[in-house]
Scaffold this motif. Structure first.
Motif, mmCIF file in Angstrom:
data_model
loop_
_atom_site.group_PDB
_atom_site.id
_atom_site.type_symbol
_atom_site.label_atom_id
_atom_site.label_comp_id
_atom_site.label_asym_id
_atom_site.label_seq_id
_atom_site.Cartn_x
_atom_site.Cartn_y
_atom_site.Cartn_z
ATOM 1 N N TRP A 189 0.836 -1.211 0.000
ATOM 2 C CA TRP A 189 0.000 0.000 0.000
ATOM 3 C C TRP A 189 0.861 1.247 0.000
ATOM 4 O O TRP A 189 0.577 2.214 -0.715
ATOM 5 N N ARG B 132 1.013 3.967 -2.886
ATOM 6 C CA ARG B 132 0.713 5.359 -2.565
ATOM 7 C C ARG B 132 1.821 6.280 -3.080
ATOM 8 O O ARG B 132 1.555 7.406 -3.495
ATOM 9 N N ARG B 133 3.052 5.766 -3.059
ATOM 10 C CA ARG B 133 4.183 6.589 -3.468
ATOM 11 C C ARG B 133 4.386 6.570 -4.986
ATOM 12 O O ARG B 133 4.704 7.595 -5.595
ATOM 13 N N ARG C 251 0.059 6.213 -7.382
ATOM 14 C CA ARG C 251 -1.018 7.211 -7.318
ATOM 15 C C ARG C 251 -0.825 8.278 -8.374
ATOM 16 O O ARG C 251 0.293 8.634 -8.734
#
Length: 581
Positions: A276, A280-281, A284
């Motif tokens: 995750w 997210r890094r 996204r």
């Protein structure tokens, strides 16, 4: 009698005829002797060899250190056979994931106090004692010592358990055994019968002051059947020497004990959180200032009228790729319709040969009025070669199949060139698929090792689950740039317009052209049905409309009111055939 008869026969010297009966009878007698030797001789030899053990008598001793000394006297019901074999199990599985291991040592065999050349081998988890006993008339004496038969009970007592008779190659008529013990016993039991589920022996006893040594009696027993003796001693009387070996089981390999279960859950949670965090890094979309880049708009041109304008030449194929990060059939379908609306291609619906025939179309090349992007030219040259004959829609798989990968690559390169993605979405997905696949391989190997040698198989399954998470959710790792996000926001507004804009607001006299321009974008973003219906409603005359649309021709009796059904079938047919092989 036969010899006497031969001597008393008349003798005629010099007569061959007179000597003939003597020669014949002599040869007949010799033949009978040979036949008797061949037939009777081996049978007599076999009949003399014992086929049963008459008695199997054991004198044993249970020692204070837990070892068991056994001396078995084996008496046959005739002359000994060519050989005798006895097999002793090296282990005995108990309930759960453990087994008791036995060790036999000092194995000796004698006949009349003379050693015989007995061989001891290991075979299929058994100690095999092979004794050459050819023709012996004296009993065979087999002696050995057992380690591991003294088992400690949970309550502290020691139980000595051993199959004194097991794995013998001949049946036994009578079995007896006497065991000397170092102290008074608490209990004695005897089981006999098939190895898998023995019953009880004929008789057993001992453990009293008058008869302290346990005795056992049973028989007859078949080949390979067992007689098992069980003697229990009070705590401290006999030292347990059990040898316990862990047995691999599925339950043990994937133990749900607190430690393995906790580690598996921790690995699952930490692995999920790590992925995750990476998503997210890296996966996204870029976080912008909430800007939106308009893609197209309905520009007012009069009272209650608006025309559809595409800004910056954004094409439907590019729009579809930006929305779902993939080049899929709907993007190619919208591109074909857009090429037709822009004058590069024409769909011609052919008359049906019968009421039940499959509907067919042709794709014809037109001159067009604007420039083509690389992926558009590749696709157009495949489905309608310049200067070539019209191509049947049923031939679309063959026409597109050879270039569809090229079209996809060019379209992916195009959205990167536009600055909507930093890297091609398909390359990002492939990279994460390879990473995930590598993780799966490592996790599977780790699971095999953990399950084979430890009880932490659940930890390996957790690693596999995290690896599969990388494989499947890694397909969501493509990330749009800030420019791509702004364009995506603009597509959101366009979608709202396509779903909400009144379809009867097109400039009078230009309805068919304006509505046609909207159609490819509605195919990609949704709501194309209402714009198809608007095209049908734009028909203001009673004449046939087979050529009213430059990009779509139909049979002579066709009307614009038929367009929704015709084009809906066309779109479904194209999407169904595009990626088929």
């Amino acid at each position: 009698m036969l010899r006497r008869a031969l001597t008393e026969m008349p003798h005629c010297e010099g007569s061959i005829v007179s000597r003939l009966p003597v020669i014949v009878l002599t040869r007949l007698f010799a033949g009978l002797l040979v036949l008797a030797a061949v037939v009777v001789g081996p049978s007599a030899t076999r009949a003399m060899a014992a086929e049963t053990v008459e008695t199997y008598v054991v004198q044993g001793a249970i020692n204070a250190d837990g070892s068991l000394n056994v001396t078995a006297t084996i008496t046959f019901d005739g002359a000994a056979p060519a050989g005798l074999v006895q097999k002793f199990a090296n282990a005995r599985q108990v309930i759960g994931d453990r087994e008791y291991v036995y060790t036999l040592r000092d194995v000796k065999a004698t006949i009349a106090d003379q050693p015989i050349n007995a061989t001891v081998t290991q075979q299929d988890g058994q100690t095999v004692v092979t004794m050459p006993t050819q023709g012996a008339t004296a009993p065979v004496v087999l002696s050995y010592t057992v380690l591991g038969a003294a088992i400690k009970e949970p309550s502290g007592e020691t139980t000595v358990m051993w199959r004194l008779l097991q794995g013998l190659s001949l049946p036994v008529k009578q079995f007896t055994a006497t065991l000397t013990v170092p102290t008074m016993i608490q209990a004695v039991l005897c089981n006999a019968g098939p190895p898998v589920s023995p019953g009880v022996c004929t008789s057993w006893g001992g453990g009293t002051h008058e008869y302290p040594d346990p005795t056992f009696s049973d028989g007859p027993r078949g080949v390979g059947e067992v007689v098992e003796v069980i003697v229990r001693f009070p705590e401290g009387a006999v030292t347990p020497n059990e040898q316990i070996r862990d047995v691999w089981t599925l339950g043990k390999a994937f133990s749900t004990a607190p430690l393995p279960l906790s580690l598996a859950l921790i690995a699952l949670v930490l692995g999920g959180l790590a992925f995750w965090a990476v998503h997210r890094r890296m996966g996204r979309d870029a976080v912008g200032a909430g800007q939106s880049t308009p893609v197209a708009e309905f520009h007012p041109v009069g009272d209650g009228e608006a025309e559809f304008r595409v800004l910056d030449g954004v094409r439907p194929g590019q729009v579809g790729t930006l929305v779902d990060e993939r080049v899929d059939p709907v993007d190619v379908t919208a591109t074909l319709i857009d090429l037709a609306v822009r004058g590069h291609l024409r769909f011609t619906e052919l008359p049906k040969e019968s009421a039940y025939a499959v509907r067919e179309w042709t794709l014809s090349r037109l001159a067009g009025g604007d420039d083509l992007l690389p992926y558009e030219r590749t696709l157009l040259d495949a489905v309608a070669p310049e200067g070539g004959e019209p191509v049947l829609l049923s031939q679309l798989p063959e026409a597109v199949g050879a270039v569809i990968v090229t079209v996809q690559n060019e379209l992916y390169d195009d959205v990167v060139k536009l600055g909507w993605f930093a890297q091609r979405p398909d390359q990002t997905r492939n990279t994460w698929f390879r990473i995930g696949l590598g993780c799966v391989v490592v996790a599977v190997l780790a699971t095999i090792g953990l399950a084979a040698f430890t009880g932490f198989g659940l930890l390996g399954l957790a690693l596999i689950a995290v690896s599969l998470l990388v494989v499947f959710l890694g397909q969501e790792m493509p990330a749009r740039t800030e420019k791509g996000v702004a364009m995506l926001n603009g597509l959101g507004m366009l979608r709202a317009d396509l779903l909400g804009q009144p379809t009867d607001s097109m400039p009078k006299g230009q309805e068919l052209a304006e509505l046609s321009e909207v159609l490819p974008y509605a195919v990609v973003l949704g709501g194309y049905e209402r714009w198809l219906q608007a095209l049908a409603d734009a028909d203001g005359d009673l004449d046939a409309d087979s050529t009213d649309l430059n990009w779509y021709h139909a049979p002579d009796d066709w009307r614009l009111s038929d367009l929704p059904a015709s084009l809906d079938r066309l779109i479904i047919t194209i999407q169904g055939k595009l990626f088929s092989r």
